[in-house]
Design an enzyme around this catalytic site. Structure first.
Site, mmCIF file in Angstrom:
data_model
loop_
_atom_site.group_PDB
_atom_site.id
_atom_site.type_symbol
_atom_site.label_atom_id
_atom_site.label_comp_id
_atom_site.label_asym_id
_atom_site.label_seq_id
_atom_site.Cartn_x
_atom_site.Cartn_y
_atom_site.Cartn_z
ATOM 1 N N ASP A 40 5.285 4.731 -3.157
ATOM 2 C CA ASP A 40 4.584 4.818 -1.880
ATOM 3 C C ASP A 40 5.571 5.029 -0.728
ATOM 4 O O ASP A 40 6.775 4.783 -0.866
ATOM 5 C CB ASP A 40 3.804 3.518 -1.633
ATOM 6 C CG ASP A 40 2.511 3.478 -2.433
ATOM 7 O OD1 ASP A 40 2.073 4.534 -2.908
ATOM 8 O OD2 ASP A 40 1.956 2.377 -2.586
ATOM 9 N N LYS A 62 0.784 8.219 1.422
ATOM 10 C CA LYS A 62 -0.297 8.794 2.244
ATOM 11 C C LYS A 62 -0.056 8.359 3.681
ATOM 12 O O LYS A 62 -0.822 7.631 4.271
ATOM 13 C CB LYS A 62 -1.662 8.321 1.742
ATOM 14 C CG LYS A 62 -2.000 8.872 0.370
ATOM 15 C CD LYS A 62 -3.240 8.256 -0.202
ATOM 16 C CE LYS A 62 -2.933 6.917 -0.754
ATOM 17 N NZ LYS A 62 -3.945 6.245 -1.502
ATOM 18 N N MET A 188 -1.071 -4.444 8.262
ATOM 19 C CA MET A 188 -1.575 -3.197 8.855
ATOM 20 C C MET A 188 -2.262 -3.468 10.200
ATOM 21 O O MET A 188 -3.448 -3.168 10.387
ATOM 22 C CB MET A 188 -2.556 -2.512 7.883
ATOM 23 C CG MET A 188 -1.898 -2.110 6.581
ATOM 24 S SD MET A 188 -3.086 -1.641 5.303
ATOM 25 C CE MET A 188 -3.635 -3.236 4.712
HETATM 26 C C1 LIG Z 1 -0.525 -1.060 2.533
HETATM 27 S S1 LIG Z 1 0.059 -2.640 3.014
HETATM 28 C C2 LIG Z 1 1.051 -3.029 1.614
HETATM 29 C C3 LIG Z 1 1.392 -4.491 1.524
HETATM 30 C C4 LIG Z 1 2.322 -4.793 0.380
HETATM 31 N N1 LIG Z 1 1.663 -4.583 -0.893
HETATM 32 C C5 LIG Z 1 2.866 -6.223 0.443
HETATM 33 O O1 LIG Z 1 2.532 -7.036 -0.432
HETATM 34 O O2 LIG Z 1 3.658 -6.496 1.370
HETATM 35 C C6 LIG Z 1 1.250 -2.202 4.216
HETATM 36 C C7 LIG Z 1 1.455 -3.296 5.260
HETATM 37 O O3 LIG Z 1 2.299 -4.311 4.725
HETATM 38 C C8 LIG Z 1 3.113 -4.835 5.757
HETATM 39 N N2 LIG Z 1 4.515 -4.580 5.408
HETATM 40 C C9 LIG Z 1 4.974 -4.028 4.273
HETATM 41 N N3 LIG Z 1 6.324 -3.986 4.278
HETATM 42 C C10 LIG Z 1 6.715 -4.533 5.448
HETATM 43 C C11 LIG Z 1 7.976 -4.762 6.059
HETATM 44 N N4 LIG Z 1 9.140 -4.440 5.465
HETATM 45 N N5 LIG Z 1 8.003 -5.338 7.293
HETATM 46 C C12 LIG Z 1 6.852 -5.690 7.922
HETATM 47 N N6 LIG Z 1 5.639 -5.492 7.388
HETATM 48 C C13 LIG Z 1 5.569 -4.923 6.178
HETATM 49 C C14 LIG Z 1 2.710 -4.121 7.039
HETATM 50 O O4 LIG Z 1 1.704 -4.872 7.677
HETATM 51 C C15 LIG Z 1 2.159 -2.828 6.504
HETATM 52 O O5 LIG Z 1 1.273 -2.223 7.427
#
Ligand SMILES: C[S@@+](CC[C@H](N)C(=O)[O-])C[C@H]1O[C@@H](n2cnc3c(N)ncnc32)[C@H](O)[C@@H]1O
Length: 257
Positions: A40, A62, A188
């Site tokens: 991703d 995406k 998100m």
């Molecule tokens: C589609 S979701 C995926 C979440 C992921 N599966 C998890 O467990 O962290 C994407 C969201 O995860 C959060 N996110 C993922 N990686 C991040 C990071 N390195 N720093 C801050 N937020 C993060 C943000 O809110 C982002 O919009």
């Protein structure tokens, strides 16, 4: 458990928040030895660098909701690669079972009769707690940890067409009063601190609720901003991805403390 990747199997693997040191050993071994890695947008280059010399990799991200590939297209790629006898890593940021469209992928793979293994990862909320060095639960202030999606796509009515003054309007984050003894992790959250502040108010959050925005946690670009809800609209969220933590357990991070 720690066998070499099996041909014809799909591994749904958590890449963690970005720092390769936060991968599980299982994830690192699979990246080094799998035939194909489909990843991703949010998977960091540092994690992808752990792919082995014979591992083919391809982005199936995406970004910004503009689909370069559809979810069905991803399913087709996974199923085709497994049918060709490849060992396939489906690499997702954080934990693969948190806000990662895993339900659809698991269903498609199971329907096609493809063996699946799930390798957990460190979700953004846990990396964020570690980054700010504040417990997400606290026996005085937070007996609940709630993970919510703030993304408008997961709600029926986009924020721009909702009337915040309408008490019947759908709440983005929470229906009913927000528990006072909870830490809320908002994944998100969108690009507007003001919109998130308004949604928290509409969910019954008080003006003194501590709110933290953590951008790009566990990367060299990590950025943290903290304010009470009353002042949260004015803070700089930082670059995406951003996670928001709201709750009295976060009070220690406020400038006045
Ligand atoms: C589609 S979701 C995926 C979440 C992921 N599966 C998890 O467990 O962290 C994407 C969201 O995860 C959060 N996110 C993922 N990686 C991040 C990071 N390195 N720093 C801050 N937020 C993060 C943000 O809110 C982002 O919009």
């Amino acid at each position: 458990m720690s066998t070499a990747p099996q041909k014809g199997t799909v591994y749904l693997v958590g890449a963690g928040p970005g720092d390769p040191d936060l991968l599980t050993l299982r994830a690192a071994r699979l990246l080094a030895t799998a035939d194909l890695v489909l990843y991703d947008d949010l998977v960091s280059p540092e994690v992808l660098a752990l792919c082995g010399p014979h591992t083919e990799r391809a982005s199936v991200g995406k970004r910004c909701g503009r689909a370069r590939i559809t979810q069905d297209g991803i399913h087709a790629l996974l199923i085709d690669a497994a049918h060709r006898g490849l060992s396939v890593v489906r690499l997702k940021s954080g934990d693969p079972l948190i806000f990662g469209r895993a339900a659809e992928e698991l269903e498609a793979l199971r329907t096609a009769g493809i063996p699946v293994e799930i390798v957990p990862g460190i979700s953004a909320v846990f990396a964020a707690g570690a980054a700010v060095q504040v417990p997400l639960t606290d026996r005085n202030t937070a007996s609940k940890l709630i993970l919510v999606a703030g993304h408008p796509a997961s709600h029926k009515t986009p924020p721009s067409s909702r009337n915040p003054a309408d008490p019947e309007a759908e709440s983005l984050l929470w229906t009913g009063p927000l528990p006072a003894d909870a830490t809320l992790a908002i994944y998100m959250p969108g690009r507007s601190a003001a919109a998130i502040a308004e949604e928290l108010r509409r969910s019954g959050a008080p003006e003194d609720l501590p709110c933290i925005a953590i951008s790009q946690v566990a990367t060299p670009r990590q950025h943290i901003a903290a304010a009470r809800l009353a002042n949260f609209a004015g803070i700089e969220l930082g670059l995406t991805p951003v996670l928001i933590l709201a709750g009295y357990a976060m009070g220690a991070l406020l400038p006045e403390n």
